[in-house]
Design a protein around this motif. Sequence first.
Motif, short mmCIF file in Angstrom:
data_model
loop_
_atom_site.label_atom_id
_atom_site.label_comp_id
_atom_site.label_asym_id
_atom_site.label_seq_id
_atom_site.Cartn_x
_atom_site.Cartn_y
_atom_site.Cartn_z
N HIS A 42 4.64 8.88 18.50
CA HIS A 42 3.20 8.95 18.14
C HIS A 42 2.97 8.78 16.67
O HIS A 42 2.36 9.35 15.94
N GLY A 43 3.83 7.86 16.16
CA GLY A 43 3.76 7.60 14.93
C GLY A 43 2.77 6.59 14.12
O GLY A 43 1.86 6.10 14.83
N GLY A 44 2.71 6.40 12.93
CA GLY A 44 1.71 5.49 12.34
C GLY A 44 1.60 5.93 11.06
O GLY A 44 2.58 6.09 10.16
N TYR A 45 0.40 5.56 10.38
CA TYR A 45 0.12 5.64 9.10
C TYR A 45 -1.05 6.85 8.88
O TYR A 45 -2.01 6.98 9.45
N LEU A 46 -0.85 7.50 7.60
CA LEU A 46 -1.93 8.68 7.05
C LEU A 46 -2.05 8.14 5.55
O LEU A 46 -1.20 7.62 4.90
N LEU A 47 -3.26 8.30 4.95
CA LEU A 47 -3.75 8.20 3.55
C LEU A 47 -2.77 9.40 2.87
O LEU A 47 -2.73 10.59 3.44
N THR A 48 -2.49 9.30 1.52
CA THR A 48 -1.82 10.27 0.76
C THR A 48 -2.76 11.00 0.18
O THR A 48 -2.35 12.19 -0.18
N LYS A 49 -3.92 10.62 -0.05
CA LYS A 49 -4.88 11.21 -0.75
C LYS A 49 -6.14 11.42 0.15
O LYS A 49 -6.31 10.56 0.91
N LEU A 64 0.87 -1.28 0.00
CA LEU A 64 0.13 0.14 -0.11
C LEU A 64 0.83 1.29 -0.10
O LEU A 64 0.40 2.32 -0.78
N ARG A 65 1.95 1.25 0.83
CA ARG A 65 3.00 2.41 0.69
C ARG A 65 3.50 2.60 -0.66
O ARG A 65 3.81 3.65 -0.92
N ASN A 66 4.02 1.16 -1.12
CA ASN A 66 4.68 1.33 -2.48
C ASN A 66 3.85 1.83 -3.65
O ASN A 66 4.49 2.48 -4.61
N ALA A 67 2.55 1.60 -3.42
CA ALA A 67 1.75 2.29 -4.46
C ALA A 67 1.09 3.53 -4.33
O ALA A 67 0.48 4.31 -5.05
N GLY A 68 1.68 4.18 -3.03
CA GLY A 68 1.48 5.57 -2.92
C GLY A 68 0.11 5.75 -2.16
O GLY A 68 -0.21 6.94 -2.28
N LEU A 69 -0.47 5.07 -1.56
CA LEU A 69 -1.78 5.13 -1.03
C LEU A 69 -1.79 5.73 0.55
O LEU A 69 -2.48 6.31 0.95
N VAL A 70 -0.55 5.24 1.22
CA VAL A 70 -0.38 5.44 2.62
C VAL A 70 0.99 5.94 2.61
O VAL A 70 2.19 5.80 1.93
N LYS A 71 1.24 6.80 3.62
CA LYS A 71 2.58 7.00 4.23
C LYS A 71 2.71 6.76 5.52
O LYS A 71 1.86 6.91 6.37
#
Length: 140
Positions: free
Chosen positions: A63-70, A50-57
Motif C-alpha cells: 500500500h505504498g506510494g508518495y506523501l508530501l513532506t510539508k 521532487l524526492r531529492n529536493a525534499g518535497l515528497v517521500k
Amino acid sequence: MKISTKGRYGLTIMIALAKNHGDQKPLSLKSIARDHDLSEHYLEQLIPPLRNAGLVKSVRGAHGGYLLTKSPEQMTAGDIIRILEGPIMIVEGMEEEEPAKKELWLRVRDAVRDVLDTTTLKDLASFNDDPHQEGYMFYI
C-alpha cells in the motif's frame, strides 16, 4: 518561457498529493496516472527530482506510494517548476537586449515569478473547477 510536460505533470502529481495530504495514506503513481490519463512510466521519471529536493517521500510496500513532506500551504508552484524545469527565464540573452526591451522582459519574468511563488499547492488543490461556480467579478 514554455512549461514542458515535466512541469505540468509534476504539478499534477503534487496537486494530487496535496489533495490526499490529510489522509496520511500514501498515494501511488499508478492511481495518479489512471485518474489523469497519464503515463505511469513518465510520472516515475518526475518523482526523483521532487524526492531529492525534499518535497515528497516514498513509502514502500503493498500500500505504498508518495506523501508530501510539508503541508500544501508551505509549497508553491514556483518551487515545483524550478525543480523540474530549472530557472524561470522568459528570454535567453537578456543582458544583450537594448534597455527598453530588457526592462520589458524583466518585468514579464518578475510577474510570472510572482504568480508562481504566491500560488501554493493548497490553492491549486482547493481550486473548484465547477462550471457553475461564480468567478471573479471585474468592474471597469
